[in-house]
Scaffold this motif. Structure first.
Motif, PDB file in Angstrom:
ATOM      1  N   ILE A 173      18.848  14.115   4.915  1.00  0.00           N
ATOM      2  CA  ILE A 173      18.527  14.001   3.492  1.00  0.00           C
ATOM      3  C   ILE A 173      17.008  13.938   3.282  1.00  0.00           C
ATOM      4  CG2 ILE A 173      20.696  12.843   3.007  1.00  0.00           C
ATOM      5  CD1 ILE A 173      19.129  10.204   2.782  1.00  0.00           C
ATOM      6  N   THR A 174      16.591  14.257   2.077  1.00  0.00           N
ATOM      7  CA  THR A 174      15.176  14.149   1.717  1.00  0.00           C
ATOM      8  C   THR A 174      14.901  12.744   1.198  1.00  0.00           C
ATOM      9  OG1 THR A 174      15.614  14.939  -0.528  1.00  0.00           O
ATOM     10  CG2 THR A 174      15.034  16.592   1.121  1.00  0.00           C
ATOM     11  N   ASP A 175      13.725  12.233   1.492  1.00  0.00           N
ATOM     12  CA  ASP A 175      13.315  10.907   1.032  1.00  0.00           C
ATOM     13  C   ASP A 175      11.958  11.001   0.352  1.00  0.00           C
ATOM     14  OD1 ASP A 175      15.488   9.285   2.118  1.00  0.00           O
ATOM     15  OD2 ASP A 175      14.656   9.711   4.099  1.00  0.00           O
ATOM     16  N   ARG A 176      11.806  10.275  -0.739  1.00  0.00           N
ATOM     17  CA  ARG A 176      10.528  10.266  -1.443  1.00  0.00           C
ATOM     18  C   ARG A 176       9.559   9.277  -0.786  1.00  0.00           C
ATOM     19  NH1 ARG A 176      11.922   8.016  -7.322  1.00  0.00           N
ATOM     20  NH2 ARG A 176      13.964   8.866  -6.836  1.00  0.00           N
ATOM     21  N   ALA A 177       8.355   9.232  -1.275  1.00  0.00           N
ATOM     22  CA  ALA A 177       7.373   8.234  -0.848  1.00  0.00           C
ATOM     23  C   ALA A 177       6.752   7.611  -2.089  1.00  0.00           C
ATOM     24  CB  ALA A 177       6.295   8.872   0.026  1.00  0.00           C
ATOM     25  N   TYR A 178       6.499   6.309  -2.032  1.00  0.00           N
ATOM     26  CA  TYR A 178       5.868   5.597  -3.148  1.00  0.00           C
ATOM     27  C   TYR A 178       4.459   5.158  -2.743  1.00  0.00           C
ATOM     28  CZ  TYR A 178      10.771   4.912  -4.647  1.00  0.00           C
ATOM     29  OH  TYR A 178      12.086   5.089  -5.003  1.00  0.00           O
ATOM     30  N   ASP A 216       0.352   4.037  -4.872  1.00  0.00           N
ATOM     31  CA  ASP A 216      -0.182   3.510  -6.135  1.00  0.00           C
ATOM     32  C   ASP A 216      -0.276   4.552  -7.239  1.00  0.00           C
ATOM     33  OD1 ASP A 216      -2.273   4.994  -5.128  1.00  0.00           O
ATOM     34  OD2 ASP A 216      -3.700   3.336  -5.020  1.00  0.00           O
ATOM     35  N   THR A 217      -0.053   5.820  -6.914  1.00  0.00           N
ATOM     36  CA  THR A 217      -0.115   6.867  -7.937  1.00  0.00           C
ATOM     37  C   THR A 217       1.208   7.088  -8.656  1.00  0.00           C
ATOM     38  OG1 THR A 217       0.463   8.707  -6.448  1.00  0.00           O
ATOM     39  CG2 THR A 217      -1.870   8.057  -6.559  1.00  0.00           C
ATOM     40  N   ASN A 218       2.326   6.648  -8.046  1.00  0.00           N
ATOM     41  CA  ASN A 218       3.628   6.938  -8.661  1.00  0.00           C
ATOM     42  C   ASN A 218       4.564   5.747  -8.716  1.00  0.00           C
ATOM     43  OD1 ASN A 218       4.537   6.600  -6.041  1.00  0.00           O
ATOM     44  ND2 ASN A 218       5.215   8.699  -5.755  1.00  0.00           N
ATOM     45  N   ALA A 219       4.177   4.610  -8.167  1.00  0.00           N
ATOM     46  CA  ALA A 219       5.093   3.477  -8.043  1.00  0.00           C
ATOM     47  C   ALA A 219       5.630   2.994  -9.379  1.00  0.00           C
ATOM     48  CB  ALA A 219       4.404   2.332  -7.307  1.00  0.00           C
ATOM     49  N   GLU A 220       4.750   2.827 -10.360  1.00  0.00           N
ATOM     50  CA  GLU A 220       5.190   2.263 -11.641  1.00  0.00           C
ATOM     51  C   GLU A 220       6.173   3.177 -12.349  1.00  0.00           C
ATOM     52  OE1 GLU A 220       3.306  -0.135 -15.438  1.00  0.00           O
ATOM     53  OE2 GLU A 220       1.977   0.947 -14.066  1.00  0.00           O
ATOM     54  N   GLU A 221       5.871   4.471 -12.369  1.00  0.00           N
ATOM     55  CA  GLU A 221       6.762   5.407 -13.067  1.00  0.00           C
ATOM     56  C   GLU A 221       8.054   5.653 -12.288  1.00  0.00           C
ATOM     57  OE1 GLU A 221       5.105   9.749 -11.584  1.00  0.00           O
ATOM     58  OE2 GLU A 221       3.972   8.679 -13.126  1.00  0.00           O
ATOM     59  N   SER A 222       8.049   5.366 -10.986  1.00  0.00           N
ATOM     60  CA  SER A 222       9.226   5.617 -10.151  1.00  0.00           C
ATOM     61  C   SER A 222      10.070   4.378  -9.899  1.00  0.00           C
ATOM     62  CB  SER A 222       8.783   6.199  -8.792  1.00  0.00           C
ATOM     63  OG  SER A 222       8.034   7.383  -8.936  1.00  0.00           O
ATOM     64  N   LEU A 223       9.680   3.259 -10.475  1.00  0.00           N
ATOM     65  CA  LEU A 223      10.351   2.002 -10.208  1.00  0.00           C
ATOM     66  C   LEU A 223      11.843   2.040 -10.546  1.00  0.00           C
ATOM     67  CD1 LEU A 223       9.910  -0.914  -9.239  1.00  0.00           C
ATOM     68  CD2 LEU A 223       9.352  -1.537 -11.590  1.00  0.00           C
ATOM     69  N   ASN A 237       0.797  -1.223   0.000  1.00  0.00           N
ATOM     70  CA  ASN A 237       0.000   0.000   0.000  1.00  0.00           C
ATOM     71  C   ASN A 237       0.830   1.274   0.000  1.00  0.00           C
ATOM     72  OD1 ASN A 237      -1.590  -2.255   1.688  1.00  0.00           O
ATOM     73  ND2 ASN A 237      -3.012  -1.081   0.432  1.00  0.00           N
ATOM     74  N   ALA A 238       2.035   1.232   0.548  1.00  0.00           N
ATOM     75  CA  ALA A 238       2.905   2.411   0.516  1.00  0.00           C
ATOM     76  C   ALA A 238       4.307   2.026   0.967  1.00  0.00           C
ATOM     77  CB  ALA A 238       2.360   3.522   1.412  1.00  0.00           C
ATOM     78  N   VAL A 239       5.281   2.758   0.430  1.00  0.00           N
ATOM     79  CA  VAL A 239       6.677   2.595   0.828  1.00  0.00           C
ATOM     80  C   VAL A 239       7.266   3.982   1.051  1.00  0.00           C
ATOM     81  CG1 VAL A 239       8.967   1.773   0.171  1.00  0.00           C
ATOM     82  CG2 VAL A 239       6.950   0.462  -0.515  1.00  0.00           C
ATOM     83  N   ILE A 240       7.854   4.208   2.207  1.00  0.00           N
ATOM     84  CA  ILE A 240       8.567   5.450   2.502  1.00  0.00           C
ATOM     85  C   ILE A 240      10.044   5.202   2.260  1.00  0.00           C
ATOM     86  CG2 ILE A 240       9.009   7.249   4.196  1.00  0.00           C
ATOM     87  CD1 ILE A 240       6.022   6.853   3.396  1.00  0.00           C
ATOM     88  N   GLU A 241      10.639   5.997   1.405  1.00  0.00           N
ATOM     89  CA  GLU A 241      12.038   5.780   1.042  1.00  0.00           C
ATOM     90  C   GLU A 241      12.990   6.099   2.182  1.00  0.00           C
ATOM     91  OE1 GLU A 241      14.620   6.992  -2.835  1.00  0.00           O
ATOM     92  OE2 GLU A 241      14.090   8.649  -1.510  1.00  0.00           O
ATOM     93  N   SER A 242      14.092   5.330   2.230  1.00  0.00           N
ATOM     94  CA  SER A 242      15.259   5.662   3.042  1.00  0.00           C
ATOM     95  C   SER A 242      16.450   5.469   2.109  1.00  0.00           C
ATOM     96  CB  SER A 242      15.367   4.748   4.266  1.00  0.00           C
ATOM     97  OG  SER A 242      16.308   5.236   5.192  1.00  0.00           O
ATOM     98  N   ASN A 243      16.933   6.556   1.552  1.00  0.00           N
ATOM     99  CA  ASN A 243      17.877   6.505   0.435  1.00  0.00           C
ATOM    100  C   ASN A 243      19.273   6.066   0.887  1.00  0.00           C
ATOM    101  OD1 ASN A 243      19.470   7.074  -1.871  1.00  0.00           O
ATOM    102  ND2 ASN A 243      18.102   8.727  -2.468  1.00  0.00           N
ATOM    103  N   PRO A 244      19.806   4.972   0.341  1.00  0.00           N
ATOM    104  CA  PRO A 244      21.110   4.466   0.767  1.00  0.00           C
ATOM    105  C   PRO A 244      22.305   4.954  -0.045  1.00  0.00           C
ATOM    106  CG  PRO A 244      20.122   2.868  -0.684  1.00  0.00           C
ATOM    107  CD  PRO A 244      19.154   4.037  -0.620  1.00  0.00           C
TER     108      PRO A 244
END
Length: 361
Positions: free
Chosen positions: A343-348, A350-357, A311-318
């Motif tokens: 640092i800034t982290d994005r969130a994924y 269902d509205t952006n997951a496919e294009e942000s993969l 349902n959602a993923v909060i990024e933690s950029n490595p």
């Protein structure tokens, strides 16, 4: 949260200007992943601009270290956990890639294999090999004091990445580079509230004990749920050790003992993916019967989101390489470095997951 942000110094804004466009966040232990690393050009790691400033940063003079040209230097990187999961793979590769890009004379790399005593000895060994600057991904927030003291005795500056240490900035280490983990937990809570319409019985798969990532991600989530969603009940909190197999095992046990659980917050993607397997094994549909929200931003978790099982993923950029070496260059150039470079982290979702993969790691 606002107080925490105000504690960052104006130096972070200066650092942002040089690092915002560089391609580079808990923190997992085990399990392999296909395509780990992702497209770093789509996964830029950037420093966050502070809302205000207070205090002073750490400079070469105040730290008491000698000047150094990284192109003529021996740099050491201490990894905390085995590179058998997406976060650690991407993190180590980012350090290696950036060291090569800027022409570091020699990069020493070690892996503590999740053993604190080994991480201490790894760092001491790199110092004995002549390391002049250290980048450390701490296993725990406490316990690295012998290694930090050894570095301080040789006037070797230390940057910590992805986990904080409970030591004194600008004495035991220069700065911490990483995410705002409390904010990650809060954003995960907001995503959970949205996914469940504010009504659910939630299980929390906690990360490993002994580090600030677990503590902060838990605090952010629990506090936000309490403040914003009285209809959500947290019915279980149990550690999955940041590992996929452990997350699966714990989730199976929780669903069997508390079959009314209809949502899970996993403090990293590996545990979340383990939870997905557990949910399926008990004949339920992840993402529908049991909502799933986690933190990291691995390719596999984002793909599960695309597939409707998340349902959602909060990024933690490595991808710390560019930011870590940019920070080192500024430090050796005489600039002050703030204690916390957030640092800034994005969130994924269902509205952006496919294009942000492509930007997932």
């Amino acid at each position: 949260m606002m107080t925490q942000r105000r504690s960052r110094t104006l130096a972070a804004a200066c650092l942002l200007a040089a690092t915002a466009t560089l391609a580079a966040s808990g923190c997992s232990k085990s399990e392999t992943s296909d395509n780990a690393g992702g497209d770093s050009s789509q996964g830029a790691q950037a420093a966050e601009t502070p809302e205000s400033s207070s205090g002073s940063g750490c400079s070469l003079t105040t730290y008491g270290a000698p000047k150094l040209d990284l192109k003529n230097a021996i740099v050491g990187f201490s990894q905390s956990e085995k590179e058998a999961n997406p976060f650690r793979i991407a993190e180590t590769q980012s350090i290696k890639d950036e060291a090569k890009k800027i022409g570091v004379k020699k990069l020493l790399t070690t892996n503590a294999q999740s053993q604190l005593s080994k991480q201490i000895s790894d760092i001491q060994d790199m110092l004995s090999q002549g390391a002049q600057f250290l980048i450390i991904a701490p296993l725990n927030s406490d316990g690295l004091e012998p290694a930090l003291k050894a570095a301080a005795a040789k006037k070797v500056p230390v940057l910590t990445v992805d986990r904080k240490v409970n030591s004194t900035a600008c004495k035991d280490y220069v700065a911490f580079l990483g995410s705002d983990f409390v904010e990650q937990g809060k954003r995960a809570a907001d995503a959970m509230i949205k996914a469940t319409d504010g009504k659910a019985k939630v299980a929390i798969l906690l990360g490993a004990s002994g580090n600030n990532v677990t503590t902060d991600r838990t605090k952010g989530f629990v506090d936000q749920i309490k403040a914003e969603a009285p209809g959500i009940e947290i019915v279980a909190q149990q550690t999955g050790e940041f590992a996929r197999d452990k997350g699966q095992q714990v989730m199976e046990q929780l669903l069997q003992s508390k079959p009314d659980i209809d949502a899970v917050y996993a403090e990293n993607d590996e545990m979340g993916l383990g939870a997905v397997t557990a949910i399926k094994s008990l004949g339920k549909k992840p993402g529908k019967d049991v909502k799933v929200v986690s933190v990291d931003g691995t390719r596999n978790a984002v793909q599960a989101l695309v597939n409707g099982e998340y349902n959602a993923v909060i990024e933690s950029n490595p991808r710390f390489g560019p930011l870590a070496f940019a920070t080192a260059q500024k430090f050796y150039g005489g600039e002050e470095i703030p204690e916390n470079v957030i640092i800034t982290d994005r969130a994924y979702d269902d509205t952006n997951a496919e294009e942000s993969l492509g930007g997932a790691f």
